[in-house]
Design a protein around this motif. Structure first.
Motif, mmCIF file in Angstrom:
data_model
loop_
_atom_site.group_PDB
_atom_site.id
_atom_site.type_symbol
_atom_site.label_atom_id
_atom_site.label_comp_id
_atom_site.label_asym_id
_atom_site.label_seq_id
_atom_site.Cartn_x
_atom_site.Cartn_y
_atom_site.Cartn_z
ATOM 1 N N GLY A 7 0.835 -1.206 0.000
ATOM 2 C CA GLY A 7 0.000 0.000 0.000
ATOM 3 C C GLY A 7 0.860 1.242 0.000
ATOM 4 O O GLY A 7 1.763 1.381 0.833
ATOM 5 N N GLY A 9 -0.489 4.547 -0.033
ATOM 6 C CA GLY A 9 -1.289 5.742 0.263
ATOM 7 C C GLY A 9 -0.605 6.484 1.409
ATOM 8 O O GLY A 9 0.564 6.234 1.740
ATOM 9 N N ALA A 11 -0.995 6.117 4.570
ATOM 10 C CA ALA A 11 -0.567 5.200 5.637
ATOM 11 C C ALA A 11 0.718 4.470 5.242
ATOM 12 O O ALA A 11 1.675 4.396 6.035
ATOM 13 N N ILE A 31 5.140 -1.866 -1.736
ATOM 14 C CA ILE A 31 4.526 -2.323 -2.989
ATOM 15 C C ILE A 31 3.173 -1.643 -3.120
ATOM 16 O O ILE A 31 2.335 -1.730 -2.199
ATOM 17 N N ILE A 39 -7.274 6.074 -2.071
ATOM 18 C CA ILE A 39 -8.664 6.502 -1.861
ATOM 19 C C ILE A 39 -8.845 7.997 -2.173
ATOM 20 O O ILE A 39 -9.891 8.421 -2.658
ATOM 21 N N GLY A 42 -9.512 12.486 2.783
ATOM 22 C CA GLY A 42 -8.806 12.528 4.069
ATOM 23 C C GLY A 42 -7.922 13.749 4.096
ATOM 24 O O GLY A 42 -6.720 13.665 3.946
ATOM 25 N N ALA A 179 3.385 -2.486 -8.495
ATOM 26 C CA ALA A 179 2.810 -3.725 -9.039
ATOM 27 C C ALA A 179 1.609 -4.127 -8.203
ATOM 28 O O ALA A 179 1.495 -3.732 -7.032
ATOM 29 N N GLY A 214 -5.491 -0.139 2.445
ATOM 30 C CA GLY A 214 -6.768 0.569 2.481
ATOM 31 C C GLY A 214 -7.930 -0.394 2.705
ATOM 32 O O GLY A 214 -7.779 -1.446 3.329
ATOM 33 N N ALA A 239 -20.317 8.476 1.585
ATOM 34 C CA ALA A 239 -19.865 9.872 1.474
ATOM 35 C C ALA A 239 -19.857 10.299 0.026
ATOM 36 O O ALA A 239 -19.512 9.518 -0.856
ATOM 37 N N ILE A 269 -13.029 21.555 3.973
ATOM 38 C CA ILE A 269 -11.622 21.593 4.380
ATOM 39 C C ILE A 269 -10.884 22.566 3.468
ATOM 40 O O ILE A 269 -10.712 22.307 2.271
ATOM 41 N N PHE A 311 -18.462 2.897 3.093
ATOM 42 C CA PHE A 311 -17.545 2.392 4.113
ATOM 43 C C PHE A 311 -18.304 1.736 5.260
ATOM 44 O O PHE A 311 -19.516 1.932 5.404
ATOM 45 N N ALA A 330 -6.922 0.023 6.387
ATOM 46 C CA ALA A 330 -6.940 -1.438 6.505
ATOM 47 C C ALA A 330 -7.170 -1.840 7.963
ATOM 48 O O ALA A 330 -7.693 -2.910 8.256
ATOM 49 N N PHE A 333 -11.688 2.234 10.600
ATOM 50 C CA PHE A 333 -12.208 3.533 10.159
ATOM 51 C C PHE A 333 -13.353 3.905 11.076
ATOM 52 O O PHE A 333 -14.340 3.172 11.187
ATOM 53 N N ILE A 342 -6.000 9.719 10.032
ATOM 54 C CA ILE A 342 -4.549 9.911 9.858
ATOM 55 C C ILE A 342 -3.891 10.011 11.252
ATOM 56 O O ILE A 342 -2.779 9.539 11.470
HETATM 57 C C1 LIG Z 1 -15.195 9.729 3.259
HETATM 58 C C2 LIG Z 1 -13.870 9.746 3.953
HETATM 59 C C3 LIG Z 1 -13.382 10.941 4.487
HETATM 60 C C4 LIG Z 1 -12.179 10.947 5.173
HETATM 61 N N1 LIG Z 1 -11.733 12.105 5.748
HETATM 62 C C5 LIG Z 1 -10.643 12.082 6.530
HETATM 63 C C6 LIG Z 1 -10.173 13.262 7.186
HETATM 64 O O1 LIG Z 1 -10.706 14.347 7.025
HETATM 65 N N2 LIG Z 1 -9.076 13.144 7.974
HETATM 66 C C7 LIG Z 1 -8.420 11.958 8.150
HETATM 67 O O2 LIG Z 1 -7.468 11.898 8.927
HETATM 68 N N3 LIG Z 1 -8.793 10.861 7.479
HETATM 69 C C8 LIG Z 1 -9.875 10.894 6.692
HETATM 70 N N4 LIG Z 1 -10.245 9.763 6.023
HETATM 71 C C9 LIG Z 1 -9.364 8.590 6.078
HETATM 72 C C10 LIG Z 1 -8.213 8.773 5.073
HETATM 73 O O3 LIG Z 1 -8.723 8.727 3.767
HETATM 74 C C11 LIG Z 1 -7.145 7.688 5.257
HETATM 75 O O4 LIG Z 1 -6.715 7.647 6.597
HETATM 76 C C12 LIG Z 1 -5.905 7.980 4.438
HETATM 77 O O5 LIG Z 1 -6.207 8.329 3.129
HETATM 78 C C13 LIG Z 1 -4.990 6.778 4.416
HETATM 79 O O6 LIG Z 1 -5.529 5.796 3.596
HETATM 80 P P1 LIG Z 1 -4.702 4.466 3.384
HETATM 81 O O7 LIG Z 1 -3.294 4.794 3.022
HETATM 82 O O8 LIG Z 1 -4.934 3.582 4.533
HETATM 83 O O9 LIG Z 1 -5.456 3.791 2.115
HETATM 84 P P2 LIG Z 1 -5.432 4.185 0.566
HETATM 85 O O10 LIG Z 1 -5.205 5.609 0.326
HETATM 86 O O11 LIG Z 1 -6.664 3.586 -0.022
HETATM 87 O O12 LIG Z 1 -4.171 3.400 0.008
HETATM 88 C C14 LIG Z 1 -4.211 2.027 -0.240
HETATM 89 C C15 LIG Z 1 -2.985 1.640 -1.034
HETATM 90 O O13 LIG Z 1 -2.989 0.225 -1.224
HETATM 91 C C16 LIG Z 1 -2.695 -0.068 -2.569
HETATM 92 N N5 LIG Z 1 -3.267 -1.347 -2.910
HETATM 93 C C17 LIG Z 1 -4.512 -1.813 -2.670
HETATM 94 N N6 LIG Z 1 -4.650 -3.052 -3.158
HETATM 95 C C18 LIG Z 1 -3.459 -3.385 -3.718
HETATM 96 C C19 LIG Z 1 -2.967 -4.533 -4.398
HETATM 97 N N7 LIG Z 1 -3.728 -5.598 -4.622
HETATM 98 N N8 LIG Z 1 -1.702 -4.508 -4.841
HETATM 99 C C20 LIG Z 1 -0.894 -3.443 -4.636
HETATM 100 N N9 LIG Z 1 -1.309 -2.328 -3.998
HETATM 101 C C21 LIG Z 1 -2.570 -2.310 -3.549
HETATM 102 C C22 LIG Z 1 -3.298 1.100 -3.344
HETATM 103 O O14 LIG Z 1 -2.727 1.211 -4.632
HETATM 104 C C23 LIG Z 1 -2.916 2.251 -2.432
HETATM 105 O O15 LIG Z 1 -1.600 2.647 -2.711
HETATM 106 C C24 LIG Z 1 -11.430 9.753 5.297
HETATM 107 C C25 LIG Z 1 -11.894 8.572 4.720
HETATM 108 C C26 LIG Z 1 -13.100 8.548 4.064
HETATM 109 C C27 LIG Z 1 -13.589 7.262 3.474
#
Ligand SMILES: Cc1cc2nc3c(=O)[nH]c(=O)nc-3n(C[C@H](O)[C@H](O)[C@H](O)COP(=O)(O)OP(=O)(O)OC[C@H]3O[C@@H](n4cnc5c(N)ncnc54)[C@H](O)[C@@H]3O)c2cc1C
Length: 517
Positions: A7, A9, A11, A31, A39, A42, A179, A214, A239, A269, A311, A330, A333, A342
Motif C-alpha cells: 500500500g 497511500g 498510511a 509495494i 482513496i 482525508g 505492481a 486501504g 460519502a 476543508i 464504508f 486497513a 475507520f 490519519i
Molecule cells: C469519506 C472519507 C473521508 C475521510 N476524511 C478524513 C479526514 O478528514 N481526515 C483523516 O485523517 N482521514 C480521513 N479519512 C481517512 C483517510 O482517507 C485515510 O486515513 C488515508 O487516506 C490513508 O488511507 P490508506 O493509506 O490507509 O489507504 P489508501 O489511500 O486507499 O491506500 C491504499 C494503497 O494500497 C494499494 N493497494 C490496494 N490493493 C493493492 C494490491 N492488490 N496490490 C498493490 N497495492 C494495492 C493502493 O494502490 C494504495 O496505494 C477519510 C476517509 C473517508 C472514506
C-alpha cells in the motif's frame, strides 16, 4: 529484517518513512499499484502530522514549509461544528487539541469564566484563539518561520503520500515496487506470511508485513482476523466528496467546518487553493440522489461530485496477527469527524516503530508484544469511537436520522455514563483516557459544552474557586490573554496577518509548480 509494506497511500508511505529512518538496518519495500490508486480523501488532520513534519519524534528528514508548498496545504487551528443541536444555526469552535488553563482546567472553562465571548463561540488562551480571533497566522514575517507549531494542516489527500514517498526514498534502505499484489503466500506450518505474489509473477518475501492496502485489506483478509463493526454506534456508511474552487480574492478559513445536515454532516476543508468537501451520511435515511440535492441546496449548484464512497465503520479485532500489522484504513475507520484516521495511523506507526520493532525477528515477534500492541490499539480505536459518538448527543430531532440518534440507539456505554454524570457534576481529567493520541478532558469539554451538556455556571464557579486560591495568578492570566488580543502584539511578534500569510505561501507554491513542470 526485511519489512514489506503493501500500500502506497498516506498510511503506507508514512509507515515506510518512519520505519526506514528509525531503523536503517532494516530493509523496507513498499509495494503499491498505480493502477489501483489511493482513496484520495482525508484532508483534515490533527497536530500529530505537524509533529511528524517538524521531526518532533525523530529526524525523519521532513520539512514543514516544503510540505505546505508542495502539497498546497493550509493551516488548521480548529473545527467549527455547526448544527449539532436542535438549534441548527448554532455552532461552536473547538481546537485541534485541547489544552489546559494555568489553573489546570480545560480551556473551555476559561472561555466560560471570562464571559467575553458569545455562548458557543469558544476561544482559547493559546496561540490558536489568538490567531483565529485576530485573523492572523502564527508565522513570523521577519524570520519566515512559525512562532509556535500549535496547528494542524488541511492537506491535499492526493499529494500527502507523494511527499512522504519522496522523503522516504532518499533512504538507502527503502525501495518501491509498482505492481499489483495478487496473492498472499502463508507458511504452511506457522501460518506466518512468507511472501506476496505480484501480477507479473514475482514473489516478494519478507520477515514482517504491514498491510496498508486501504479498504481492500488484502493481507489481513488472508489471516485469522475479524472485523468489529461500529455501525450500531456510528451508522454513517456513505460519502459524496466534491471540490470547490475559491472565488477571486477568497481566502481559506483557519478551521475545518463540520456542518450537521439532515442525515449526517458535511465537511469543508480549506486548502491553499481550493476547498475539499463531502457529505457523510447513512443511506438508511437518505438516498445518494437526495443527499446530492441537499448538498446543492446548501452550497449552490455547479459542484462536480466524485464517485460515492461506501464504508463500514469499525476496526480489526487484532491489529497485529502473526507477522503482519494493519495500518490506516486497513486497520480501522471510525468516520471522518475529528480527523481521527490519519491521527490514529500516526499513533499506530509511532508505537510500532519506536517500541515494538526491534533489530531482530526474535526480539520483534512474540506473543507478549503482539497482545500488548493489540490491546493498546483496540483501546485507542474504541476510545476514539466514544469520542465521535459524543458529538451526536446534542438532542437534534428534526429528521428521521436525528430522531433515531436522539432515541439513544447509538450511545456507547461510556457516552451514556458520561452524559448521565454531567447532569450531576462536571467531569474531571481522570474520567477520560489519557495516553499518547487520546482525546482527553480538554477536547471532550469542548464537545460537551458545544452540545449543551456542560453547565456554564458550574464551569465558571470552578474556575473562580481555583482562582480564589490563586487570585493574582488568575488576574495575570486574564490580563495576558487580553494583551494577546491587542494590536501591538502583531507589531511585537511581527506575525503575518492571515491573508498575507496565504498570499506568501500561494506565491511560493506557484514558483514551485512552475519550476517542477
Ligand atoms: C469519506 C472519507 C473521508 C475521510 N476524511 C478524513 C479526514 O478528514 N481526515 C483523516 O485523517 N482521514 C480521513 N479519512 C481517512 C483517510 O482517507 C485515510 O486515513 C488515508 O487516506 C490513508 O488511507 P490508506 O493509506 O490507509 O489507504 P489508501 O489511500 O486507499 O491506500 C491504499 C494503497 O494500497 C494499494 N493497494 C490496494 N490493493 C493493492 C494490491 N492488490 N496490490 C498493490 N497495492 C494495492 C493502493 O494502490 C494504495 O496505494 C477519510 C476517509 C473517508 C472514506
Amino acid at each position: 529484517m526485511n519489512i514489506v509494506i503493501v500500500g502506497g497511500g498516506t498510511a503506507g508511505w508514512m509507515a515506510a518513512l518512519m520505519a526506514a529512518k528509525r531503523h536503517p538496518n532494516h530493509k523496507i519495500t513498499v509495494i503499491d499499484s498505480t493502477e489501483i490508486g489511493i482513496i484520495g480523501v482525508g484532508e483534515s488532520t490533527t497536530g500529530l502530522i505537524t509533529d511528524l513534519l517538524t521531526n518532533h519524534f525523530w529526524d525523519f528528514g521532513c520539512d514543514h514549509n516544503e510540505f505546505i508548498v508542495e502539497t498546497g496545504a493550509s493551516l488548521k487551528y480548529a473545527i467549527k461544528h455547526q448544527g449539532w443541536t436542535n438549534n441548527i444555526d448554532d455552532y461552536y469552535i473547538g481546537p485541534i487539541d485541547g489544552s489546559y488553563t494555568k489553573e489546570l482546567l480545560p480551556d473551555v472553562y476559561f472561555s466560560y469564566g471570562i464571559e467575553k465571548f458569545p455562548d458557543k463561540q469558544f476561544i482559547l488562551t493559546s496561540t490558536i484563539g489568538h490567531a483565529i480571533y485576530n485573523n492572523m497566522s502564527n508565522f513570523s514575517k521577519d524570520e519566515k518561520q512559525f512562532v509556535s507549531y500549535t496547528h494542524a494542516l488541511h492537506v491535499d489527500a492526493h499529494l500527502v503520500g507523494k511527499y512522504f514517498k519522496k522523503v522516504c526514498l532518499r533512504s538507502e534502505n527503502a525501495n518501491h515496487i509498482d505492481a499489483k499484489v495478487v496473492d498472499t503466500i502463508l507458511d504452511p506450518i506457522t501460518g506466518f506470511i512468507k511472501s506476496v505474489k505480484l501480477e507479473d509473477g514475482r514473489e516478494i518475501e519478507g520477515d514482517f508485513f504491514l498491510d496498508c492496502s486501504g479498504f481492500k485489506r488484502i493481507l489481513m483478509s488472508k489471516l485469522d482476523n475479524k472485523w468489529v463493526s461500529y455501525q450500531k454506534h456510528l451508522p454513517n456508511n456513505s460519502a459524496i466528496p466534491f471540490l470547490k474552487e475559491y472565488e477571486d480574492g477568497e481566502y481559506p478559513d483557519q478551521s475545518t467546518r463540520a456542518w450537521a445536515l439532515s442525515s449526517g454532516w458535511m465537511w469543508t476543508i480549506p486548502l491553499l487553493e481550493r476547498t475539499g468537501n463531502g457529505y457523510v451520511f447513512c443511506d438508511d435515511f437518505i438516498t445518494p440522489e437526495k443527499a446530492y440535492e441537499e448538498i446543492e441546496s446548501k452550497v449552490g449548484s455547479n459542484i462536480k461530485p466524485a464517485p460515492l464512497i461506501k464504508f463500514n465503520t469499525g476496526r480489526q479485532e487484532s491489529a497485529w496477527v502473526k507477522n503482519c500489522i494493519t495500518i490506516g484504513l486497513a486497520s480501522a475507520f471510525i468516520e471522518p469527524l475529528e480527523a481521527t484516521s490519519i491521527h490514529s495511523t500516526i499513533v499506530q506507526i509511532r508505537n510500532f516503530v519506536f517500541e515494538y520493532l526491534r533489530p531482530t525477528v526474535e526480539e520483534t515477534i512474540n506473543d507478549g508484544s503482539r497482545q500488548i500492541y493489540n490491546q493498546r490499539t483496540r483501546k485507542m480505536f474504541d476510545d476514539l469511537k466514544d469520542f465521535s459518538v459524543a458529538h451526536y448527543m446534542g438532542g437534534r430531532t428534526d429528521s428521521e436520522y436525528w430522531r433515531y440518534i436522539s432515541s439513544g440507539a447509538t450511545k456507547t456505554e461510556f457516552v451514556s455514563n458520561l452524559l448521565e454524570m454531567c447532569k450531576f457534576r462536571q467531569p474531571s481529567s481522570h474520567d477520560f483516557p489519557t495516553y499518547y493520541g487520546s482525546a482527553g478532558w480538554p477536547l471532550y469539554s469542548y464537545v460537551l459544552a458545544g452540545i449543551g451538556k456542560l453547565n456554564r455556571d458550574a464551569c465558571a464557579a470552578e474556575l473562580n474557586l481555583k482562582s480564589n486560591v490563586h487570585g493574582e495568578y488568575r488576574r495575570l492570566t486574564v490580563q495576558s490573554f487580553y494583551d494577546s488580543q491587542d494590536e501591538w502584539t502583531r507589531e511585537q511578534k511581527k506575525l503575518m496577518a492571515w491573508p498575507e500569510f496565504i498570499d506568501y505561501f500561494r506565491m511560493l507554491k506557484k514558483q514551485h509548480d512552475s519550476q517542477s513542470q
